[in-house]
Design a protein around this motif. Structure first.
Motif, PDB file in Angstrom:
ATOM      1  N   ALA A  15      62.421 -41.486  16.012  1.00 47.00           N
ATOM      2  CA  ALA A  15      61.338 -40.772  16.024  1.00 47.00           C
ATOM      3  C   ALA A  15      61.489 -38.976  15.470  1.00 47.00           C
ATOM      4  CB  ALA A  15      60.434 -40.588  17.345  1.00 47.00           C
ATOM      5  N   CYS A  69      63.839 -39.233  28.261  1.00 52.48           N
ATOM      6  CA  CYS A  69      63.023 -39.440  27.252  1.00 52.48           C
ATOM      7  C   CYS A  69      62.082 -40.863  27.815  1.00 52.48           C
ATOM      8  CB  CYS A  69      63.673 -39.914  26.023  1.00 52.48           C
ATOM      9  SG  CYS A  69      64.357 -38.376  25.233  1.00 52.48           S
ATOM     10  N   ARG A  70      60.921 -40.852  27.461  1.00 52.67           N
ATOM     11  CA  ARG A  70      60.177 -42.375  28.009  1.00 52.67           C
ATOM     12  C   ARG A  70      60.653 -43.255  26.923  1.00 52.67           C
ATOM     13  NH1 ARG A  70      56.314 -38.163  27.935  1.00 52.67           N
ATOM     14  NH2 ARG A  70      55.329 -37.981  30.163  1.00 52.67           N
ATOM     15  N   GLU A  71      61.004 -43.121  25.641  1.00 56.70           N
ATOM     16  CA  GLU A  71      61.676 -43.838  24.770  1.00 56.70           C
ATOM     17  C   GLU A  71      63.063 -44.334  24.958  1.00 56.70           C
ATOM     18  OE1 GLU A  71      60.255 -43.159  20.868  1.00 56.70           O
ATOM     19  OE2 GLU A  71      58.002 -43.022  21.259  1.00 56.70           O
ATOM     20  N   GLU A 116      60.144 -37.907  20.708  1.00 61.01           N
ATOM     21  CA  GLU A 116      58.598 -38.040  20.780  1.00 61.01           C
ATOM     22  C   GLU A 116      57.824 -36.619  21.193  1.00 61.01           C
ATOM     23  OE1 GLU A 116      60.000 -40.413  24.012  1.00 61.01           O
ATOM     24  OE2 GLU A 116      59.291 -39.181  25.653  1.00 61.01           O
ATOM     25  N   ASN A 117      58.397 -35.927  21.666  1.00 65.21           N
ATOM     26  CA  ASN A 117      58.064 -34.308  22.052  1.00 65.21           C
ATOM     27  C   ASN A 117      58.090 -33.512  20.965  1.00 65.21           C
ATOM     28  OD1 ASN A 117      57.518 -35.337  24.667  1.00 65.21           O
ATOM     29  ND2 ASN A 117      59.516 -34.953  25.343  1.00 65.21           N
ATOM     30  N   THR A 151      65.376 -45.234  19.931  1.00 61.85           N
ATOM     31  CA  THR A 151      64.043 -45.007  19.397  1.00 61.85           C
ATOM     32  C   THR A 151      63.604 -43.607  19.396  1.00 61.85           C
ATOM     33  OG1 THR A 151      63.501 -46.835  20.613  1.00 61.85           O
ATOM     34  CG2 THR A 151      61.859 -45.741  19.797  1.00 61.85           C
ATOM     35  N   ALA A 152      64.059 -42.817  20.207  1.00 57.98           N
ATOM     36  CA  ALA A 152      63.617 -41.214  20.349  1.00 57.98           C
ATOM     37  C   ALA A 152      64.398 -40.508  19.081  1.00 57.98           C
ATOM     38  CB  ALA A 152      63.943 -40.482  21.594  1.00 57.98           C
ATOM     39  N   ASP A 160      67.140 -34.241  20.576  1.00 62.81           N
ATOM     40  CA  ASP A 160      66.806 -35.369  20.902  1.00 62.81           C
ATOM     41  C   ASP A 160      67.209 -35.933  22.089  1.00 62.81           C
ATOM     42  OD1 ASP A 160      66.237 -35.280  18.062  1.00 62.81           O
ATOM     43  OD2 ASP A 160      67.930 -36.459  17.254  1.00 62.81           O
ATOM     44  N   CYS A 182      63.795 -34.750  23.581  1.00 62.87           N
ATOM     45  CA  CYS A 182      63.036 -35.804  23.044  1.00 62.87           C
ATOM     46  C   CYS A 182      62.315 -35.895  21.558  1.00 62.87           C
ATOM     47  CB  CYS A 182      62.280 -36.498  24.020  1.00 62.87           C
ATOM     48  SG  CYS A 182      63.141 -36.770  25.654  1.00 62.87           S
TER      49      CYS A 182
END
Length: 327
Positions: free
Chosen positions: A319, A309-311, A283-284, A315-316, A277, A281
Motif C-alpha cells: 500500500a 499496522c492493522r494490515e 495504510e496511514n 500488505t502495508a 512502512d 504504516c
C-alpha cells in the motif's frame, strides 16, 4: 550707721539670677532634636501611606485581571488568532529560496505549514533534527510548543544560546544505519514486550526507543512530529530507525486526541522508507512529495495493542509503494 546698715541689708536681699549660656544652648538643641524626630516620623508616615495605596491599587488590578481571565476561561476564552495566510506564505517562500545546500522545497514546506496552520491550539510540535528550517517551524507554530531533538550536543548548546526561546534537547543515538535489518528483526520479536506500539518510552528497553529525553516529554500529546534527523547517509551514520520508531510509539500512546501527523524527510532512502512502512504504516500514508517528504496520519491505540499496522507488513508495504507511485 543705720542707714548704711539698711542699704547693706537691701543689697543683701536683692537676688541676681544669671543664665549660663550652656542652658540656652541645651534648650535650643532639644527643640532641634524634637523637630527632627517629628519630621522623620511625618515623612515615614507619608511614604507608608503612598506605598500602601499603590499596593492596594496593584492588588485590585491583579484581582480584576484574574477575575476577567477566569470569567473568560469559564465562558470559553477566544483562541489566539493564527498567523495570517499571507505571512505564512511569505515565510515559506523565503525559506524555500535559501542558498543553503540542504533545505526543503516549497511543496515540502507548504505541506508541513498547512498542517501546523490547522493544528488545534496550542499545537505540540516535535522535531527530530536541527536544520535550516528550525526557526521557520518555531515561527509557524508561534502559539504552540515546538521542541527540537538533536544528536550533536555541542551544536544543540550553540543553537540554544543563539535562540534561547527554542527548546533543544540532545540525545545519544546508539544505532547505525547498517544495523537496520537486525534491529527490525529484534523489534518484531519483542513487539508484545519492550517494543510494543503503546508504552511509556521513558521505561522502554527496546533498542529502537529513545528513552533519555526529559521526563515531561513523554507526557506530552504531540500533534505533529517531523523526522528530519539524525544523520542518515552511509551505513555508519546513526540512521533514523530510532526516531521513526519513537515517533510511531508517541503517536499511538497519546492520552488525549485521536491523530498525529508524522512527517518523514529524505523518504527516498531505504531506512526512511522501510522503517516508515514498519512503524508508521503504508495504510496511514496520505502523501509523498517528490519522493522526499512522506506524510503519515497515525491514530492512537489502546494499551493492549501489539501490532503497529492493522494490515500485515507485506500488505502495508504494498500500500505504501502504491501511494508513493501515485503521489
Amino acid at each position: 550707721m543705720k542707714s548704711n546698715n539698711n542699704n547693706n541689708n537691701g543689697n543683701g536681699n536683692t537676688k541676681l539670677i544669671l543664665l549660663h549660656p550652656y542652658i540656652q544652648k541645651q534648650g535650643t538643641s532639644n527643640r532641634v532634636w524634637l523637630l527632627a524626630v517629628l519630621t522623620f516620623f511625618t515623612v515615614a508616615f507619608l511614604l507608608t501611606l503612598i506605598y500602601t495605596r499603590d499596593a492596594l491599587v496593584r492588588s485590585e488590578g491583579t484581582v480584576a485581571a484574574g477575575g476577567g481571565a477566569a470569567a473568560a476561561a469559564s465562558a470559553g476564552a477566544a483562541v489566539p488568532p493564527p498567523l495570517p495566510t499571507s505571512v505564512i506564505s511569505t515565510l515559506v517562500h523565503y525559506a524555500s529560496r535559501s542558498n543553503e545546500s540542504f533545505h526543503m522545497t516549497h511543496p515540502e514546506l507548504k505541506s508541513i505549514s498547512d498542517v501546523l496552520r490547522k493544528c488545534s491550539h496550542p499545537c505540540n510540535f516535535l522535531v527530530f533534527g536541527l536544520t535550516h528550517e528550525t526557526l521557520l517551524w518555531k515561527a509557524l507554530n508561534y502559539h504552540g510548543r515546538t521542541v527540537v531533538v538533536e544528536e550533536n550536543r555541542y551544536y544543540a548548546a550553540y543553537f540554544e544560546e543563539l535562540h534561547p526561546d527554542i527548546d533543544v534537547f540532545d540525545v545519544q543515538y546508539t544505532t547505525r544505519a547498517g544495523e537496520m535489518d537486525e534491529l527490525l528483526a529484534s523489534a518484531r520479536e519483542l513487539a508484545r514486550q519492550e517494543c510494543r506500539p503503546v508504552q511509556n518510552l521513558l521505561f522502554s528497553e527496546c533498542r529502537l526507543a529513545i528513552n533519555d529525553l526529559p521526563n515531561h516529554m513523554y507526557d506530552v500529546d504531540w500533534d505533529v512530529i517531523l523526522v528530519d534527523g539524525p544523520r542518515g547517509e552511509g551505513t555508519e551514520a546513526p540512521g533514523r530507525m530510532m526516531s521513526i520508531f519513537t515517533a510511531g510509539v508517541l503517536a499511538r500512546s497519546k492520552k488525549v486526541g485521536g491523530k498525529t501527523h508524522v512527517f518523514v524527510h529524505d523518504y527516498y532512502r531505504d531506512v526512511e522508507q522501510i522503517c516508515g512502512d514498519e512503524f508508521l504504516c503504508g495504510e496511514n500514508l496520505v502523501e509523498a512529495i517528490n519522493g522526499m517528504l512522506a506524510h503519515f496520519v497515525v491514530e492512537r491505540m489502546e494499551k493492549d495493542s501489539f501490532q503497529f499496522c492493522r494490515e500485515q507488513n507485506g500488505t502495508a508495504a504494498a500500500a505504501a509503494a502504491a501511494a508513493r507511485s501515485g503521489l
